[in-house]
Design an enzyme around this catalytic site. Structure first.
Site, PDB file in Angstrom:
ATOM      1  N   LYS A  44       0.821  -1.193   0.000  1.00 46.77           N
ATOM      2  CA  LYS A  44       0.000   0.000   0.000  1.00 46.77           C
ATOM      3  C   LYS A  44       0.869   1.263   0.000  1.00 46.77           C
ATOM      4  CE  LYS A  44      -3.297  -2.267   3.054  1.00 46.77           C
ATOM      5  NZ  LYS A  44      -3.751  -2.325   4.467  1.00 46.77           N
ATOM      6  N   GLY A  45       2.109   1.107   0.461  1.00 50.94           N
ATOM      7  CA  GLY A  45       2.943   2.262   0.787  1.00 50.94           C
ATOM      8  C   GLY A  45       3.169   3.272  -0.315  1.00 50.94           C
ATOM      9  N   ASP A 101       7.570   2.907  -1.964  1.00 54.10           N
ATOM     10  CA  ASP A 101       7.741   3.990  -0.995  1.00 54.10           C
ATOM     11  C   ASP A 101       9.179   4.079  -0.506  1.00 54.10           C
ATOM     12  OD1 ASP A 101       7.581   1.594   0.398  1.00 54.10           O
ATOM     13  OD2 ASP A 101       6.098   2.274   1.853  1.00 54.10           O
ATOM     14  N   ASP A 104      14.730  -0.378   1.431  1.00 46.95           N
ATOM     15  CA  ASP A 104      15.364  -0.550   2.734  1.00 46.95           C
ATOM     16  C   ASP A 104      16.418  -1.654   2.577  1.00 46.95           C
ATOM     17  OD1 ASP A 104      15.787  -0.375   5.469  1.00 46.95           O
ATOM     18  OD2 ASP A 104      13.982  -1.404   6.034  1.00 46.95           O
ATOM     19  N   LYS A 132      17.185   3.953   1.859  1.00 49.04           N
ATOM     20  CA  LYS A 132      17.983   3.800   3.086  1.00 49.04           C
ATOM     21  C   LYS A 132      19.162   2.897   2.750  1.00 49.04           C
ATOM     22  CE  LYS A 132      14.716   3.431   6.894  1.00 49.04           C
ATOM     23  NZ  LYS A 132      14.119   2.491   7.856  1.00 49.04           N
ATOM     24  N   VAL A 154      10.709   5.558   9.561  1.00 54.10           N
ATOM     25  CA  VAL A 154      10.006   6.797   9.213  1.00 54.10           C
ATOM     26  C   VAL A 154       8.554   6.518   8.835  1.00 54.10           C
ATOM     27  CG1 VAL A 154      12.100   7.984   8.483  1.00 54.10           C
ATOM     28  CG2 VAL A 154      10.795   6.672   6.801  1.00 54.10           C
ATOM     29  N   ASP A 160       3.705   3.669   6.840  1.00 56.78           N
ATOM     30  CA  ASP A 160       2.895   3.461   8.046  1.00 56.78           C
ATOM     31  C   ASP A 160       3.693   2.883   9.207  1.00 56.78           C
ATOM     32  OD1 ASP A 160       3.205   0.803   6.847  1.00 56.78           O
ATOM     33  OD2 ASP A 160       1.754   0.161   8.360  1.00 56.78           O
ATOM     34  N   ARG A 166      -0.090   6.894   7.328  1.00 54.76           N
ATOM     35  CA  ARG A 166       0.120   7.008   5.872  1.00 54.76           C
ATOM     36  C   ARG A 166      -0.364   8.356   5.350  1.00 54.76           C
ATOM     37  NH1 ARG A 166       1.365   1.829   4.009  1.00 54.76           N
ATOM     38  NH2 ARG A 166       0.277   0.107   5.003  1.00 54.76           N
TER      39      ARG A 166
HETATM   40  P1  XMP Z   1      12.812  -3.901   2.050  1.00 51.27           P
HETATM   41  O1  XMP Z   1      13.597  -4.140   3.320  1.00 51.27           O
HETATM   42  O2  XMP Z   1      12.315  -5.182   1.455  1.00 51.27           O
HETATM   43  O3  XMP Z   1      11.570  -3.116   2.611  1.00 51.27           O
HETATM   44  O4  XMP Z   1      13.551  -3.014   1.086  1.00 51.27           O
HETATM   45  C1  XMP Z   1      10.689  -2.461   1.827  1.00 51.27           C
HETATM   46  C2  XMP Z   1       9.396  -2.275   2.580  1.00 51.27           C
HETATM   47  O5  XMP Z   1       9.599  -2.247   4.006  1.00 51.27           O
HETATM   48  C3  XMP Z   1       8.811  -1.247   4.618  1.00 51.27           C
HETATM   49  N1  XMP Z   1       9.708  -0.322   5.325  1.00 51.27           N
HETATM   50  C4  XMP Z   1       9.330   0.738   6.046  1.00 51.27           C
HETATM   51  N2  XMP Z   1       8.102   1.202   6.314  1.00 51.27           N
HETATM   52  N3  XMP Z   1       9.025   2.973   7.546  1.00 51.27           N
HETATM   53  C5  XMP Z   1       7.956   2.317   7.073  1.00 51.27           C
HETATM   54  O6  XMP Z   1       6.836   2.761   7.309  1.00 51.27           O
HETATM   55  C6  XMP Z   1      10.303   2.579   7.335  1.00 51.27           C
HETATM   56  O7  XMP Z   1      11.247   3.222   7.792  1.00 51.27           O
HETATM   57  C7  XMP Z   1      10.451   1.378   6.537  1.00 51.27           C
HETATM   58  N4  XMP Z   1      11.528   0.696   6.112  1.00 51.27           N
HETATM   59  C8  XMP Z   1      11.030  -0.338   5.359  1.00 51.27           C
HETATM   60  C9  XMP Z   1       8.057  -0.586   3.474  1.00 51.27           C
HETATM   61  O8  XMP Z   1       6.765  -1.147   3.406  1.00 51.27           O
HETATM   62  C10 XMP Z   1       8.810  -0.956   2.221  1.00 51.27           C
HETATM   63  O9  XMP Z   1       8.023  -1.021   1.059  1.00 51.27           O
END
Ligand code: XMP
Length: 186
Positions: A44-45, A101, A104, A132, A154, A160, A166
């Site tokens: 959803k992000g 979104d 990570d 990140k 964040v 979220d 969101r």
């Molecule tokens: P990866 O680790 O697979 O993660 O790159 C991607 C998804 O992890 C969630 N995510 C976060 N959601 N704040 C959030 O609200 C954060 O700081 C954060 N870090 C990772 C997000 O859904 C993303 O699509």
């Protein structure tokens, strides 16, 4: 009390978000000019980011969605589940721009990208609102990104915590007591 009360500090303001998306929209427009492509928004992000981004890209594009969830209610990465909403002919032979979104660890986009290529996509590039890089474990870098963020959880602008925040129009860091509160309640 509003959601704003739970925010420790604003990391990226509404004005900065607008400027960042304008820049990336110009880069995407230039990269795909003269080519058919589909923006695939990862739910959803990315829905807030994708909605703002596509309205600044003045060339033809199609829009598709998929859902990937890995975090459940917490902040620690768990199992990844992918639900594809694009049907076969929205993927096969198409140039896709995966929009998410945040990049990570990179595991989500790495897996989703591989899956789309396995299903016959001609080309899959990635565009993320936040990056990140310090947390990366998968071999994937975004082709387009708006902002780099430090290693901090964040929220806002689509992101979220436990399903909330969101709808904040900026990106912020939560007060530590919010995490403590939800741990205490299980
Ligand atoms: P990866 O680790 O697979 O993660 O790159 C991607 C998804 O992890 C969630 N995510 C976060 N959601 N704040 C959030 O609200 C954060 O700081 C954060 N870090 C990772 C997000 O859904 C993303 O699509």
């Amino acid at each position: 009390m509003t959601l704003h009360n739970d925010i420790e500090r604003v990391l990226i303001s509404e004005q900065e978000i607008t400027a960042g998306i304008d820049r990336v929209a110009r880069e995407v427009t230039q990269a795909y000019s003269g080519q058919d492509f589909t923006v695939v928004s990862v739910l959803k992000g990315s829905c807030v980011f994708a909605a703002d981004l596509i309205r600044r890209i003045p060339i033809p594009l199609e829009l598709a969605f998929l859902a990937a969830s890995s975090y459940g209610d917490g902040t620690v990465s768990g199992n990844l589940e992918i639900n594809f909403f694009p049907t076969g002919n929205e993927i096969e032979g198409r140039r896709l721009l995966l929009v998410d979104d945040i990049l990570d660890t990179g595991r989500t986009l790495h897996r989703v990208r591989a899956e789309l290529l396995a299903r016959g996509a001609m080309d899959v590039r990635t565009c993320v609102f936040l990056d990140k890089p310090s947390r990366r474990t998968a071999a994937l870098e975004a082709d387009f990104r708006c902002f780099e963020v430090e290693d901090l959880f964040v929220v806002g602008y689509g992101l979220d915590y436990a399903g909330r925040y969101r709808n904040l129009p900026y990106v912020g860091a939560l007060k530590s007591e919010i995490f403590a509160k939800s741990k205490a309640s299980g």
